[in-house]
Design an enzyme around this catalytic site. Sequence first.
Site, mmCIF file in Angstrom:
data_model
loop_
_atom_site.group_PDB
_atom_site.id
_atom_site.type_symbol
_atom_site.label_atom_id
_atom_site.label_comp_id
_atom_site.label_asym_id
_atom_site.label_seq_id
_atom_site.Cartn_x
_atom_site.Cartn_y
_atom_site.Cartn_z
ATOM 1 N N CYS A 76 -2.788 -16.949 -4.565
ATOM 2 C CA CYS A 76 -3.311 -18.307 -4.634
ATOM 3 C C CYS A 76 -4.827 -18.278 -4.536
ATOM 4 C CB CYS A 76 -2.780 -19.222 -3.538
ATOM 5 S SG CYS A 76 -1.008 -19.383 -3.500
ATOM 6 N N ARG A 112 -5.413 -14.590 -9.072
ATOM 7 C CA ARG A 112 -4.774 -14.614 -7.750
ATOM 8 C C ARG A 112 -3.404 -15.292 -7.785
ATOM 9 N NH1 ARG A 112 -8.819 -13.817 -3.678
ATOM 10 N NH2 ARG A 112 -7.349 -14.600 -2.162
ATOM 11 N N TRP A 139 0.451 -18.922 -6.526
ATOM 12 C CA TRP A 139 1.440 -17.841 -6.632
ATOM 13 C C TRP A 139 2.534 -18.246 -5.655
ATOM 14 C CZ3 TRP A 139 4.019 -14.210 -3.681
ATOM 15 C CH2 TRP A 139 4.595 -13.143 -4.381
ATOM 16 N N ASN A 182 -3.958 -21.342 0.931
ATOM 17 C CA ASN A 182 -3.552 -19.985 0.550
ATOM 18 C C ASN A 182 -3.064 -19.321 1.824
ATOM 19 O OD1 ASN A 182 -3.392 -17.312 -0.331
ATOM 20 N ND2 ASN A 182 -5.586 -16.967 -0.091
ATOM 21 N N GLY A 183 -1.848 -18.764 1.787
ATOM 22 C CA GLY A 183 -1.306 -18.122 2.993
ATOM 23 C C GLY A 183 0.124 -18.575 3.213
ATOM 24 N N GLU A 206 0.365 6.930 -10.430
ATOM 25 C CA GLU A 206 -0.506 5.828 -10.861
ATOM 26 C C GLU A 206 -0.235 5.451 -12.329
ATOM 27 O OE1 GLU A 206 -2.162 3.655 -9.577
ATOM 28 O OE2 GLU A 206 -3.627 2.975 -11.044
ATOM 29 N N LYS A 217 1.056 1.794 -13.629
ATOM 30 C CA LYS A 217 0.357 1.003 -14.651
ATOM 31 C C LYS A 217 1.346 0.534 -15.712
ATOM 32 C CE LYS A 217 -2.572 0.175 -13.052
ATOM 33 N NZ LYS A 217 -3.101 0.552 -11.799
ATOM 34 N N GLU A 270 3.829 -2.187 -14.301
ATOM 35 C CA GLU A 270 3.343 -3.517 -13.939
ATOM 36 C C GLU A 270 2.853 -4.340 -15.126
ATOM 37 O OE1 GLU A 270 0.023 -3.786 -11.210
ATOM 38 O OE2 GLU A 270 -0.878 -1.968 -11.992
ATOM 39 N N HIS A 309 15.644 18.819 -8.463
ATOM 40 C CA HIS A 309 16.364 18.354 -7.272
ATOM 41 C C HIS A 309 17.005 16.990 -7.491
ATOM 42 C CE1 HIS A 309 14.828 21.793 -5.170
ATOM 43 N NE2 HIS A 309 13.669 21.552 -5.761
ATOM 44 N N LYS A 312 -3.454 -10.616 -8.052
ATOM 45 C CA LYS A 312 -4.442 -9.561 -7.817
ATOM 46 C C LYS A 312 -4.575 -9.212 -6.335
ATOM 47 C CE LYS A 312 -7.820 -6.867 -9.223
ATOM 48 N NZ LYS A 312 -7.394 -5.626 -9.871
HETATM 49 O O1 M6R Z 1 -6.788 -4.940 -3.227
HETATM 50 P P1 M6R Z 1 -5.974 -3.730 -2.873
HETATM 51 O O2 M6R Z 1 -6.565 -2.463 -3.364
HETATM 52 O O3 M6R Z 1 -5.658 -3.677 -1.404
HETATM 53 O O4 M6R Z 1 -4.596 -3.962 -3.616
HETATM 54 C C1 M6R Z 1 -3.542 -3.062 -3.463
HETATM 55 C C2 M6R Z 1 -2.483 -3.284 -4.509
HETATM 56 O O5 M6R Z 1 -1.967 -4.594 -4.422
HETATM 57 C C3 M6R Z 1 -2.994 -3.050 -5.929
HETATM 58 O O6 M6R Z 1 -3.555 -1.794 -6.071
HETATM 59 C C4 M6R Z 1 -1.849 -3.220 -6.930
HETATM 60 O O7 M6R Z 1 -0.918 -2.205 -6.771
HETATM 61 C C5 M6R Z 1 -2.391 -3.250 -8.358
HETATM 62 N N1 M6R Z 1 -1.756 -4.296 -9.094
HETATM 63 C C6 M6R Z 1 -2.167 -1.994 -9.097
HETATM 64 O O8 M6R Z 1 -2.658 -2.030 -10.387
#
Ligand code: M6R
Length: 609
Positions: A2, A27, A74, A100-101, A482, A486, A489, A505, A604
């Site tokens: 949010c 956000r 959100w 927000n929260g 990683e 990517k 997501e 394994h 984000k």
């Molecule tokens: O702001 P932060 O680095 O603490 O965020 C952590 C994760 O939420 C963030 O890296 C998330 O996994 C991304 N969407 C990855 O691309």
Amino acid sequence: MCGIVGYIGKKNAVDVIYNGLQKLEYRGYDSAGIAVIENGKIERRRSVGKLVNLQKNIKSNKIFGNIGIGHTRWATHGKPSEENAHPHTDCSGKIVVVHNGIIENYVSLKKQLQKEKHKFASETDTEVVAHLIEKYYKGDLLAAVKSALKNIEGAYALCAISCEDSSRVVVARKDAPLVIGLGKEENFIASDVSALLQYTKDVIFLENGDVAEIKENSIKIFDTKNKKVTRAQQKILWNAIQAEKCGYKHFMLKEINEQTQTTQDTFRGRISDEENKIILQSVKLTKEEISNISRICIVACGTSYHAGLTAKFLFEKLTGIPTEVNIASEFRYANPVIDNKVLTIFISQSGETADTLAALRLAKEKKSKTVAICNVVGSSVSREADNVLYTHCGPEIGVASTKAFTGQLTALYLLVMFIASKKQTISKKQLAKFIVNLRDVPKKISETLKLSTKIKEIAKMFQNTKQFIYLARNINYPIALEGALKLKEISYIYAEGYPAGEMKHGPIALIDETMPVMVIATKSKVYDKILSNIEEAKARGAKIIAIANKGNKDIVKKSDYQIFVPEVDEILSPLINVIPLQFFAYFVSVMKGCDVDQPRNLAKSVTVE
Ligand code: M6R
């Protein structure tokens, strides 16, 4: 999660708030709304879906005011719908709130307020705040907000206005960020600075528990003890252009392409050429404190966690200090064994991730020395840690983290070398060689970025794939994780990263011709091992995409597609190898028609648990 924006001044608040919300849309993008005071009455517009829907709504049903608040949501409590979209009002429609929260005790508060005849119009936790303010309102919005907050448990950043007092916006924060932007005869409020950059660079970050009254020409801040306090004014060095797409189709593509510059920005000013020294002015650890470190404990989430996993290899290899890496949401509930000899490192792009922040507070309670690696200046994690190392990557808007990751890795390399040189676990010669190699990385990144056309062609072959495995070993194993994250997501393809040696394994049972395998096979001490893993996957029908170094002829015979990256020292190879994986996920996502910058269900900054 949010985004909230507020404005008071001479401009049309609707425009200022809408522009700010556009910058905060990353956000949350389930629904959005704006409320202003127009002719002594609250006027509110809300729409489900992305901000453009709100824009259409406002165009056909205009509102105007010099004071207002807005929100991009959100969803946590209550589905995305117009009723659940913020701002929320009290029964009289004279008070509006954005939040927000999470209000954790909203169920009991709602029951109580309903008994007192308050009528609710949404399923949200936020609406109780509007009704609580109404309950305590006796002509003074600030006093009413303060009284309301005494009843509330949970996390909040909130803004409230009342049409009975159009001279002020009242705001409050606890465990969710809020920043005040300072203008001439106008002031702004936002969840983060990106919403303010086009209007002001002068800001005040509110502290946890602060309540503030914001007027056109004045700001009064009260701390948790209701004492009037002054919070430092700061200048933001980011500029509004950095938060624009600048001709790129997506923020993610822009941010991938910025990595030549951003990695350089992370190490600029932190390496002394004459003495071959790492200078980290913001890390105040003395030589003695460093020699007393018994263990390093890294805590982070998502992509930042992968940066931490990479750093484990570096800390252990170069400083000899045992290092563990924890997912923040697990760490905070795991009774971690931490004391004043443990150095805890918190990695967070936003610096507002709720779990990472809670983990930091836990480590501080246990007297650990803390270092934050953050991108957002003034964020909660950066302010609460004992030491902070900023990545200086500029605003990262795409939900999928790219340049922040390489910035985090670069900051971690510097921290590792800083500690290793203080502990004398590396020689001057080793440090000098590392510095030369690190300085060369931006050039190598720039060469790697030129591979985008080739990677796009390969991505075309896999756009309809339903699943993927990513393999690597040793220091590049976190890069496989990683790469898989990517792809998951932003293109919604099921992808898993594994240490290649682990395949036998269990996971190798998944391999057949429907399971492509992306393998990092750049030069390393485990190169031969990874070649065997490639053979094993190929023998079971998998199509192999190999990331290998330029000039590697063997790999052409062993794999179906090759991405040849420039060679760098093995310990720096994660900085290069991650880039083709970012591009690959990007192109697959675009080809599948997914929303690259705002993937479904994500936001984000994850500011709630
Ligand atoms: O702001 P932060 O680095 O603490 O965020 C952590 C994760 O939420 C963030 O890296 C998330 O996994 C991304 N969407 C990855 O691309």
